[in-house]
Design an enzyme around this catalytic site. Structure first.
Site, PDB file in Angstrom:
ATOM      1  N   MET A  92      14.187 -21.767  74.349  1.00 17.22           N
ATOM      2  CA  MET A  92      13.524 -22.118  75.617  1.00 17.22           C
ATOM      3  C   MET A  92      12.164 -21.454  75.798  1.00 17.22           C
ATOM      4  SD  MET A  92      15.879 -24.046  76.269  1.00 17.22           S
ATOM      5  CE  MET A  92      17.273 -23.875  75.200  1.00 17.22           C
ATOM      6  N   CYS A  93      11.646 -20.827  74.757  1.00 15.74           N
ATOM      7  CA  CYS A  93      10.331 -20.195  74.828  1.00 15.74           C
ATOM      8  C   CYS A  93       9.283 -21.253  74.496  1.00 15.74           C
ATOM      9  CB  CYS A  93      10.265 -19.039  73.826  1.00 15.74           C
ATOM     10  SG  CYS A  93       8.847 -17.969  74.025  1.00 15.74           S
ATOM     11  N   HIS A  94       8.256 -21.353  75.327  1.00 15.80           N
ATOM     12  CA  HIS A  94       7.205 -22.342  75.108  1.00 15.80           C
ATOM     13  C   HIS A  94       6.313 -21.962  73.929  1.00 15.80           C
ATOM     14  CE1 HIS A  94       8.347 -23.013  79.306  1.00 15.80           C
ATOM     15  NE2 HIS A  94       7.960 -24.261  79.100  1.00 15.80           N
ATOM     16  N   MET A 128       7.017 -12.345  75.616  1.00 17.50           N
ATOM     17  CA  MET A 128       7.965 -12.521  74.512  1.00 17.50           C
ATOM     18  C   MET A 128       7.240 -12.417  73.177  1.00 17.50           C
ATOM     19  SD  MET A 128      10.848 -12.755  75.955  1.00 17.50           S
ATOM     20  CE  MET A 128      10.161 -11.714  77.214  1.00 17.50           C
ATOM     21  N   GLU A 129       6.018 -12.932  73.112  1.00 20.21           N
ATOM     22  CA  GLU A 129       5.240 -12.866  71.885  1.00 20.21           C
ATOM     23  C   GLU A 129       4.902 -11.415  71.536  1.00 20.21           C
ATOM     24  OE1 GLU A 129       5.188 -16.982  73.236  1.00 20.21           O
ATOM     25  OE2 GLU A 129       4.928 -15.096  74.294  1.00 20.21           O
ATOM     26  N   ASP A 143      11.626  -2.318  56.213  1.00 18.62           N
ATOM     27  CA  ASP A 143      11.818  -2.979  54.927  1.00 18.62           C
ATOM     28  C   ASP A 143      10.969  -2.336  53.828  1.00 18.62           C
ATOM     29  OD1 ASP A 143      12.746  -5.092  53.123  1.00 18.62           O
ATOM     30  OD2 ASP A 143      10.691  -5.832  53.265  1.00 18.62           O
TER      31      ASP A 143
END
Length: 177
Positions: A92-94, A128-129, A143
């Site tokens: 649901m993230c644009h 969110m980004e 890593d």
């Protein structure tokens, strides 16, 4: 109040609560929020987090003496890639137009702190980004140095990603005449 009355009251409260949900319905259906009617704004979000490592690992990063290569450069690339692909991994993230990404990595004795700033102009924010950039960038560090962090049993007793959070959010409306 009987058990049946309690159930009815409980279901009524649940129904009222689900009417306020923006991404799911009470029936379990999902939807993306419609932001099409909102005005464009210049937006900026900054997130930060850190990875705790052995001091010897941080020294190897600082000296660019890690077998896999340049840890800091690779982490920055990973952070930027994650920012650009956030919409593909968070439901649901644009998908938004990213106008700028800045990364900063600060090395201390036993930590690497990554800060990611994201900018966009549009109808929805970019927190969110920024968070995705931080978590991916820190995972890239892990890593790259995991061989140095493993103990004799193949475990990571000291390495951990922590304190990931949004530290800044800005929004300035853009007038388009």
């Amino acid at each position: 109040m009987t058990d049946g009355e309690k159930d009815t009251a409980h279901h009524a409260a649940d129904a009222a609560a689900t009417e306020d949900l923006t991404h799911t319905t009470g029936e379990g259906e999902v939807q993306m929020v419609d932001v099409g009617g909102k005005p464009d704004s210049k937006r900026r979000a900054v997130a930060t987090g850190r990875i705790r490592l052995r001091p010897s690992t941080v020294e190897a990063i600082r000296a660019d003496d890690v077998d896999k290569g340049d840890v800091l450069a690779t982490a920055r690339i990973g952070a930027v890639q994650a920012v650009k692909h956030t919409w593909e991994t968070i439901p649901m993230c644009h998908q938004i137009p990213i106008t700028n990404v800045e990364t900063d990595i600060d090395l201390a004795d036993d930590t690497a702190t990554l800060t990611v700033a994201v900018e966009t102009t549009g109808t929805t924010g970019c927190e969110m980004e920024a968070l995705q950039g931080v978590t991916t960038g820190l995972t890239v560090v892990w890593d790259m140095v995991k061989a140095a962090e493993k103990d004799e049993d193949g475990q990571y007793p000291e390495a951990r990603i922590e304190d990931v959070r949004v530290v800044e959010k800005q929004k300035v409306r853009v007038d388009r005449d």
